[in-house]
Structures are given as C-alpha cells and as structure tokens.
Motif scaffolding. Structure first.
Motif, PDB file in Angstrom:
ATOM      1  N   TYR A  83       0.490  -1.392   0.081  1.00 54.92           N
ATOM      2  CA  TYR A  83       0.449  -0.324   0.595  1.00 54.92           C
ATOM      3  C   TYR A  83       0.892   1.391   0.098  1.00 54.92           C
ATOM      4  CZ  TYR A  83      -3.147   3.346   1.851  1.00 54.92           C
ATOM      5  OH  TYR A  83      -4.547   4.564   1.366  1.00 54.92           O
ATOM      6  N   LEU A  84       1.861   1.224   0.567  1.00 56.42           N
ATOM      7  CA  LEU A  84       3.006   2.250   0.693  1.00 56.42           C
ATOM      8  C   LEU A  84       3.502   2.391  -0.204  1.00 56.42           C
ATOM      9  CD1 LEU A  84       4.627   2.037   4.243  1.00 56.42           C
ATOM     10  CD2 LEU A  84       2.561   3.740   3.599  1.00 56.42           C
ATOM     11  N   GLU A  85       3.738   1.262  -0.976  1.00 51.40           N
ATOM     12  CA  GLU A  85       4.290   1.775  -2.406  1.00 51.40           C
ATOM     13  C   GLU A  85       4.064   1.756  -3.456  1.00 51.40           C
ATOM     14  OE1 GLU A  85       8.082   0.912  -4.462  1.00 51.40           O
ATOM     15  OE2 GLU A  85       7.861   0.967  -2.606  1.00 51.40           O
ATOM     16  N   ASP A  86       2.212   1.501  -3.998  1.00 51.47           N
ATOM     17  CA  ASP A  86       1.234   2.080  -4.347  1.00 51.47           C
ATOM     18  C   ASP A  86       0.749   4.002  -4.397  1.00 51.47           C
ATOM     19  OD1 ASP A  86       1.450  -0.318  -5.428  1.00 51.47           O
ATOM     20  OD2 ASP A  86       0.254  -1.212  -4.643  1.00 51.47           O
ATOM     21  N   ASN A  87       1.458   3.589  -3.449  1.00 51.11           N
ATOM     22  CA  ASN A  87       0.821   5.000  -2.740  1.00 51.11           C
ATOM     23  C   ASN A  87       1.103   6.186  -2.517  1.00 51.11           C
ATOM     24  OD1 ASN A  87      -2.495   5.050  -3.125  1.00 51.11           O
ATOM     25  ND2 ASN A  87      -1.763   3.406  -1.681  1.00 51.11           N
ATOM     26  N   PHE A  88       2.368   6.220  -2.307  1.00 51.19           N
ATOM     27  CA  PHE A  88       4.003   7.215  -1.403  1.00 51.19           C
ATOM     28  C   PHE A  88       5.334   6.646  -2.858  1.00 51.19           C
ATOM     29  CE2 PHE A  88       0.719   6.465   1.713  1.00 51.19           C
ATOM     30  CZ  PHE A  88      -0.033   7.776   1.771  1.00 51.19           C
ATOM     31  N   SER A  89       5.577   6.631  -3.655  1.00 48.52           N
ATOM     32  CA  SER A  89       5.961   6.515  -4.431  1.00 48.52           C
ATOM     33  C   SER A  89       6.697   7.728  -5.331  1.00 48.52           C
ATOM     34  CB  SER A  89       5.971   4.708  -4.872  1.00 48.52           C
ATOM     35  OG  SER A  89       6.283   3.850  -4.194  1.00 48.52           O
ATOM     36  N   ASN A  90       7.240   8.766  -5.148  1.00 46.11           N
ATOM     37  CA  ASN A  90       7.820   9.629  -5.818  1.00 46.11           C
ATOM     38  C   ASN A  90       9.642   9.564  -5.402  1.00 46.11           C
ATOM     39  OD1 ASN A  90       7.747  11.246  -3.294  1.00 46.11           O
ATOM     40  ND2 ASN A  90       5.555  11.854  -3.608  1.00 46.11           N
ATOM     41  N   GLY A  91       9.732  11.156  -5.681  1.00 49.12           N
ATOM     42  CA  GLY A  91      10.648  11.758  -6.063  1.00 49.12           C
ATOM     43  C   GLY A  91      11.331  11.622  -4.405  1.00 49.12           C
ATOM     44  N   GLU A  92      10.383  12.449  -3.788  1.00 50.84           N
ATOM     45  CA  GLU A  92      10.874  12.358  -1.494  1.00 50.84           C
ATOM     46  C   GLU A  92      10.570  11.561  -1.355  1.00 50.84           C
ATOM     47  OE1 GLU A  92       9.263  15.176   1.843  1.00 50.84           O
ATOM     48  OE2 GLU A  92       8.419  15.386  -0.483  1.00 50.84           O
ATOM     49  N   HIS A  93       9.728   9.968  -2.024  1.00 54.34           N
ATOM     50  CA  HIS A  93       9.655   8.853  -1.355  1.00 54.34           C
ATOM     51  C   HIS A  93       9.962   8.221  -2.295  1.00 54.34           C
ATOM     52  CE1 HIS A  93       7.726  11.552   2.065  1.00 54.34           C
ATOM     53  NE2 HIS A  93       6.573  11.563   1.447  1.00 54.34           N
ATOM     54  N   PRO A  94      11.002   7.658  -1.639  1.00 53.93           N
ATOM     55  CA  PRO A  94      11.356   6.623  -2.607  1.00 53.93           C
ATOM     56  C   PRO A  94      10.777   5.094  -2.532  1.00 53.93           C
ATOM     57  CG  PRO A  94      13.416   7.137  -1.425  1.00 53.93           C
ATOM     58  CD  PRO A  94      12.075   7.779  -0.679  1.00 53.93           C
ATOM     59  N   ARG A  95      10.910   4.255  -4.490  1.00 49.34           N
ATOM     60  CA  ARG A  95      10.076   3.235  -4.312  1.00 49.34           C
ATOM     61  C   ARG A  95      11.243   2.402  -4.204  1.00 49.34           C
ATOM     62  NH1 ARG A  95       6.865   2.563  -8.090  1.00 49.34           N
ATOM     63  NH2 ARG A  95       6.381   3.947  -9.450  1.00 49.34           N
ATOM     64  N   LEU A  96      10.629   0.941  -3.339  1.00 47.51           N
ATOM     65  CA  LEU A  96      10.950   0.271  -2.646  1.00 47.51           C
ATOM     66  C   LEU A  96      11.281  -1.385  -3.932  1.00 47.51           C
ATOM     67  CD1 LEU A  96       9.624   0.368   0.828  1.00 47.51           C
ATOM     68  CD2 LEU A  96      12.222   0.468   0.559  1.00 47.51           C
ATOM     69  N   ILE A  97      10.121  -1.228  -4.602  1.00 51.08           N
ATOM     70  CA  ILE A  97      10.350  -2.344  -6.128  1.00 51.08           C
ATOM     71  C   ILE A  97      10.533  -1.614  -7.228  1.00 51.08           C
ATOM     72  CG2 ILE A  97       8.613  -3.868  -6.983  1.00 51.08           C
ATOM     73  CD1 ILE A  97       6.831  -3.891  -4.811  1.00 51.08           C
ATOM     74  N   PRO A  98      11.528  -1.527  -7.517  1.00 53.48           N
ATOM     75  CA  PRO A  98      11.966  -1.428  -8.497  1.00 53.48           C
ATOM     76  C   PRO A  98      10.994  -1.476 -10.314  1.00 53.48           C
ATOM     77  CG  PRO A  98      13.648  -3.321  -8.627  1.00 53.48           C
ATOM     78  CD  PRO A  98      12.437  -2.908  -7.082  1.00 53.48           C
TER      79      PRO A  98
END
Length: 314
Positions: A83-98
């Motif tokens: 959920y965090l990956e799907d909703n909070f992934s941008n330049g400020e919040h790094p991706r955990l799944i490439p």
C-alpha cells in the motif's frame, strides 16, 4: 514525529504496533526507508491487547501491525508495504520495488522466499530448543524467554475463553486458537523445528549466492537501491541475531557475504530508527510494559544488558 502538510506526503498515517513485533518492525523499516512521517499507537501484545474489542474493531484478525490512512485500515505487513509503495512513491519517497522488470522479478522472488519464513515460529522455537542458540540478546534473554514461553503455553486456553465472552469475534478467536495449536506443535517438536531451521538455511544460502554474485560492492541485495527484499532480509537477520541464531546462520564464517551485509545495513539510519535501543529495552522491561519481572529477573536483565553493551562496543 514531524508531519507533512498534506496526506499525499504521508500525513495522517497511524501505525498500530508493538516495537518487539517482527512484522511491525518490517513496516517501520519500510516507512523510514520511504521517508514517510507517521504516528504510532502501541498495542501491548504481551498483555493480549490485540484481542480486546477496541483493537478488533480496527483489525478483526487481532494482529499487529495495522495501518490507518484516513478512513482506510490496512492489515498485514506485506499488504501495508505494498500500500505504501502504491500510494507514496515519488522523488521524495523512494521506491522499494524497482520499475525495471528484470530487477522487479528478482526482488519479488527474493522477497517471497524470505517472507515465507515464519519468524515468530522461529523465535518461539528457540525458547524450547536452546541447544540451537548462542548468546541471545535483549529482549530475548533468559527471564524474558521464560516469561514469553509461559504465556505462549496458555494462549490456546485464553483465546478459547475469550471466544466464549465475545461472541461477535468468536470465529476469529477460535481460528487463532487453532493456528496457535499448529505453531505449538512445530516449536515443541525438535524434529519439526529442525526442519524449519533447515528452511532458513536453504533460504539464506540463496541469499548468500545472490550477494556473492553482485558485481557492484555498493549493491544491496539486488541493486544499489534498497528494496522490499532488503526490508525482509534486514528484519530477518536482526531477529536471528537477537534470538541467538546469528552464529549458526551467518556470523560463524559460513556466509561471509551475509555477515558483511548485516554489518553494513546496521549502520543505515533507517535500521537505527527501527529496532529498539538499549534504553527502550530498559524502559519496557523495568516499566513492566513487556513483563512483570521479579527482582531476580531484573538482576538478570541488568547483567544481560551490561554484556550486550560491551559486545556492541567491541
């Protein structure tokens, strides 16, 4: 913790947790890696608070962690991280799944085999089969293990009685009681527990091979980016270390790449922000938030803490 000005940056995230929960630690580590501010509410699983009506209304499965984001409640550590990956992934919040498909496939595979290990079952098994462990650390020193083992052996009875007094949660509690019986059989049966440790062995052997094959010395498990597979591996290695299994699995020289990885990851700011400090251990144990320790137990805890501090200073 500091809060952002709008919900798109994580403002409003509330994590129900216990700081000693393996699965809560995974989510805390992910939140720190994604640089997401969050608030937390402790659910004292050592006192059975996860089965109180007030929390069952939040998560009917009676498990921590659970994440509240506005009106949404997301249970289960893997679902929360997704959920965090799907909703909070941008330049400020790094991706955990490439995004790269080849890397993503490798990350997902390693995540799957690591997450397949039932860390709580491994933990409880060490309380019954101490011949497998060496130098356990806080909080899993002898008086704590004895306390947790005693509580573990009463869990089925407590859940069954709770089911009688809370008919609205009867099915959930009885299912939990049955799950507990299966876990109890595994942790008390030496052969079954040995097979479980063999599974850990084979998983870590694949991890060791992956690390050995990395060409980049700055790489984590798969790449230079810290991924969801690293979240699972880091939390697993920490748990194996504190329950006294790290020498068996990677500190004795059998898996030098994992040993080096663990030493390196333990300096990462997210690691230091996630796992309980010595001060937290004392505050929890002496404050009776983790166990109703006797005077003898407190003396043992103090001795264990002194040893722990010295070993960390070497």
């Amino acid at each position: 913790m500091s809060q952002k000005s709008n919900n798109e940056n994580g403002n409003g995230l509330l994590l129900y947790l216990h700081n000693y929960s393996f699965y809560a630690q995974k989510v805390i580590l992910a939140l720190h890696e994604k640089r997401l501010p969050f608030r937390s509410q402790t659910i004292d699983i050592t006192k059975g608070e996860q089965y109180q009506p007030s929390f069952l209304e939040v998560n009917p499965r009676g498990e921590v962690p659970a994440l509240r984001d506005g009106m949404k409640v997301i249970p289960d550590s893997s679902r929360i991280i997704d959920y965090l990956e799907d909703n909070f992934s941008n330049g400020e919040h790094p991706r955990l799944i490439p995004l790269d498909q080849a890397l993503k496939q490798k990350v997902n595979h390693l995540r799957e085999i690591i997450d397949r290990i039932p860390a709580n079952t491994v933990t409880m098994g060490t309380f019954y089969h101490t011949e497998f462990i060496s130098k356990p650390k806080l909080p899993f020193i002898a008086p704590v293990r004895a306390f947790m083992r005693a509580g573990f052996e009463k869990t089925h009875e407590r859940l069954t009685k709770l089911a009688e007094t809370m008919p609205q949660y009867r099915d959930t509690l009885l299912n939990k009681a049955e799950e507990h019986l299966k876990t109890y059989k595994t942790v008390t049966d030496k052969e079954a527990f040995t097979r479980l440790l063999d599974t850990v062995d084979s998983t870590l052997e694949e991890v060791e091979t992956q690390l050995k094959n990395n060409q980049d010395p700055e790489s984590w498990l798969v790449s230079r980016d810290f991924t969801v597979a690293d979240i699972g591996l880091t939390t697993l290695l920490y748990r194996l270390d504190v329950v006294g299994l790290s020498r068996r699995f990677f500190l004795s020289g059998s898996r030098p790449c994992i040993k080096s990885y663990f030493e390196r990851v333990s300096t990462r700011p997210s690691y230091q922000a996630t796992f309980p400090t010595l001060f937290y251990h004392f505050k929890a144990l002496l404050g009776f938030k983790v166990l109703g320790a006797t005077t003898a137990a407190l003396v043992a805890i103090a001795g264990g803490a002194i040893y722990y501090w010295k070993s960390r200073s070497r």
